[in-house]
Design an enzyme around this catalytic site. Sequence first.
Site, PDB file in Angstrom:
ATOM      1  N   GLU A   1      16.562  44.003  -6.508  1.00  0.00           N
ATOM      2  CA  GLU A   1      17.719  43.025  -6.240  1.00  0.00           C
ATOM      3  C   GLU A   1      19.177  43.848  -7.058  1.00  0.00           C
ATOM      4  OE1 GLU A   1      18.330  40.144  -4.466  1.00  0.00           O
ATOM      5  OE2 GLU A   1      20.114  40.926  -4.796  1.00  0.00           O
TER       6      GLU A   1
ATOM      7  N   GLY B   1      27.969  44.907 -21.140  1.00  0.00           N
ATOM      8  CA  GLY B   1      27.071  43.909 -21.907  1.00  0.00           C
ATOM      9  C   GLY B   1      26.358  43.223 -20.674  1.00  0.00           C
TER      10      GLY B   1
ATOM     11  N   CYS C   1      21.480  42.567 -18.075  1.00  0.00           N
ATOM     12  CA  CYS C   1      20.895  43.532 -17.242  1.00  0.00           C
ATOM     13  C   CYS C   1      21.185  44.896 -17.969  1.00  0.00           C
ATOM     14  CB  CYS C   1      21.566  43.759 -15.884  1.00  0.00           C
ATOM     15  SG  CYS C   1      21.019  42.100 -14.940  1.00  0.00           S
TER      16      CYS C   1
HETATM   17  C1  UDX Z   1      24.716  44.858 -13.229  1.00  0.00           C
HETATM   18  C2  UDX Z   1      24.712  45.812 -11.606  1.00  0.00           C
HETATM   19  O1  UDX Z   1      25.962  45.842 -11.384  1.00  0.00           O
HETATM   20  C3  UDX Z   1      23.925  45.035 -10.866  1.00  0.00           C
HETATM   21  O2  UDX Z   1      23.916  45.945  -9.676  1.00  0.00           O
HETATM   22  C4  UDX Z   1      22.613  44.998 -11.292  1.00  0.00           C
HETATM   23  O3  UDX Z   1      21.822  44.415 -10.398  1.00  0.00           O
HETATM   24  C5  UDX Z   1      22.597  44.028 -12.612  1.00  0.00           C
HETATM   25  O4  UDX Z   1      23.540  44.521 -13.636  1.00  0.00           O
HETATM   26  P1  UDX Z   1      26.005  42.418 -13.917  1.00  0.00           P
HETATM   27  O5  UDX Z   1      25.395  42.907 -15.152  1.00  0.00           O
HETATM   28  O6  UDX Z   1      26.187  41.374 -13.238  1.00  0.00           O
HETATM   29  O7  UDX Z   1      25.412  43.590 -12.816  1.00  0.00           O
HETATM   30  O8  UDX Z   1      27.613  43.085 -13.978  1.00  0.00           O
HETATM   31  P2  UDX Z   1      28.582  44.295 -13.741  1.00  0.00           P
HETATM   32  O9  UDX Z   1      29.713  43.838 -13.071  1.00  0.00           O
HETATM   33  O10 UDX Z   1      27.836  45.378 -13.170  1.00  0.00           O
HETATM   34  O11 UDX Z   1      28.993  44.580 -14.975  1.00  0.00           O
HETATM   35  C6  UDX Z   1      28.267  45.110 -16.392  1.00  0.00           C
HETATM   36  C7  UDX Z   1      28.936  45.093 -17.392  1.00  0.00           C
HETATM   37  O12 UDX Z   1      29.872  46.568 -17.495  1.00  0.00           O
HETATM   38  C8  UDX Z   1      29.955  44.231 -17.653  1.00  0.00           C
HETATM   39  O13 UDX Z   1      30.033  43.773 -19.191  1.00  0.00           O
HETATM   40  C9  UDX Z   1      31.481  44.951 -17.519  1.00  0.00           C
HETATM   41  O14 UDX Z   1      32.454  44.228 -18.098  1.00  0.00           O
HETATM   42  C10 UDX Z   1      31.070  46.082 -17.696  1.00  0.00           C
HETATM   43  N1  UDX Z   1      31.883  47.217 -16.908  1.00  0.00           N
HETATM   44  C11 UDX Z   1      31.569  47.242 -15.799  1.00  0.00           C
HETATM   45  C12 UDX Z   1      32.792  47.928 -17.674  1.00  0.00           C
HETATM   46  O15 UDX Z   1      32.770  48.045 -19.040  1.00  0.00           O
HETATM   47  N2  UDX Z   1      33.518  49.004 -16.903  1.00  0.00           N
HETATM   48  C13 UDX Z   1      33.565  48.744 -15.504  1.00  0.00           C
HETATM   49  O16 UDX Z   1      34.208  49.499 -14.987  1.00  0.00           O
HETATM   50  C14 UDX Z   1      32.726  47.961 -15.038  1.00  0.00           C
END
Ligand code: UDX
Length: 436
Positions: free
Chosen positions: A146, A259, A262
């Site tokens: 997923e 953070g 995941c």
């Molecule tokens: C992530 C993956 O995107 C997803 O495909 C996987 O299934 C699970 O992990 P998620 O943890 O929900 O999903 O959040 P995501 O939107 O990817 O952001 C993860 C972290 O990265 C957040 O803390 C976000 O603030 C940070 N982030 C994201 C950044 O610091 N910069 C960015 O440009 C994008």
Amino acid sequence: MRMSVIGCGYLGAVHAAAMASIGHDVVGVDVDAARIAALRSGRAPFFEPDLDDLLAAGLASGRLRFTDEMSAASGADIHFLAVGTPQRPGAHAADLRYVDAAVDALVPYLRPGDLLAGKSTVPVGTAAGIAERISPSGAVLVWNPEFLREGWAVHDTITPDRIVVGVPDGADGERAATRLREAYGTALESGAPFLVTDLATAELVKGAANAFLATKVSFINAMAEIAEAVGADVTLLADALGHDTRIGRRYLGSGIGFGGGCLPKDIRAFAARAEELGHGDAVGFLREVDAINLRRRDRAVQMVVDALDGRVHGTRVAVLGAAFKPFSDDIRDSPALEVAVRLRGLGADVVVTDPAALENARALHPQLAYADDRDEALRGADAVVLVTEWDLYRREMDPDRAGALVARRIIVDGRNCLDPSSWRAADWRYHGMGRR
Ligand code: UDX
């Protein structure tokens, strides 16, 4: 089709509701009775946009049920395994105890020809072990990772950008792939690519995708360190890099880093598994990705200290955000909360606010002060730190109005999401991370 979804957390609850919304008959099973009670009453047990509506529609249609009885999974054609795989305490590897327990509990209800579709993020090689354990039942194991993002989970589940299915070799595998094509018919009609692989590749896709995403964020944050040293602006750098279609601008958001439940634990588990396989060096860079990411939190704290001329003790600091990202109430490994906790550790009088995650934050860190409302948090602040880029802070916070509330106009933008010129024009000392 009749389906069961084992594990009704962020992944399973959304998957169950989404499958019911496209016409399947779904039962969600979870050992957490409180979670089941919430889901049964049509309430998502966590903040996830659009999920309440989807649950209500599914329950009303009679195609969606939730229970804590594993026996209810009996008779389903496909059983989706969606339990959590957290980081093992005191180690970097994944903790597979929930996967193991769910498989053990499900085995008595599997019939010959049933599909067990693993969705949990697991170390490569786990699927082969599960396949062996369920083989006496005559059920077939497939791996169907997923990729949903919290905050976009409903959208990502109903209209995924790809469907990956790892199947065993031979006729069983072919039949399984055909059945999953039917299960995901609606998504396929809207153009989602359907990729059939072996089990190990499907497991790897998920780990590799998260490793890549984490690397992209840490890459731009490493550039932020350099930009800061030379007086350059990392956001303009990211814009310029992003116009190269081979690189792309998405996921080049610099600031306090990633953070959540995941990325951090998945890259650690991925590296730990590679080490077990004797190939730790191949992903040695992930240690650096992790280290760069954690350094951002130190840097944000230091920036607040510097902005207050080193006198943090007794000052009031408004922390805008607690969730690890907007549109979520998830505080697992949240950089935002860590910054708040560390500032409090330095003696600051920290007030945290967040539109969705306060209840979770309060439960985990009762020592912090909380404000239900943004303006209440800003009132009397000597410094403001923006750590989760909710629209409420990013778009809807007016520098003049906010300025009238605070004691001192100092803002540290931990997500590089504000327009420095408008804040400086309103007499704020604006500090971005890796921005001039
Ligand atoms: C992530 C993956 O995107 C997803 O495909 C996987 O299934 C699970 O992990 P998620 O943890 O929900 O999903 O959040 P995501 O939107 O990817 O952001 C993860 C972290 O990265 C957040 O803390 C976000 O603030 C940070 N982030 C994201 C950044 O610091 N910069 C960015 O440009 C994008």
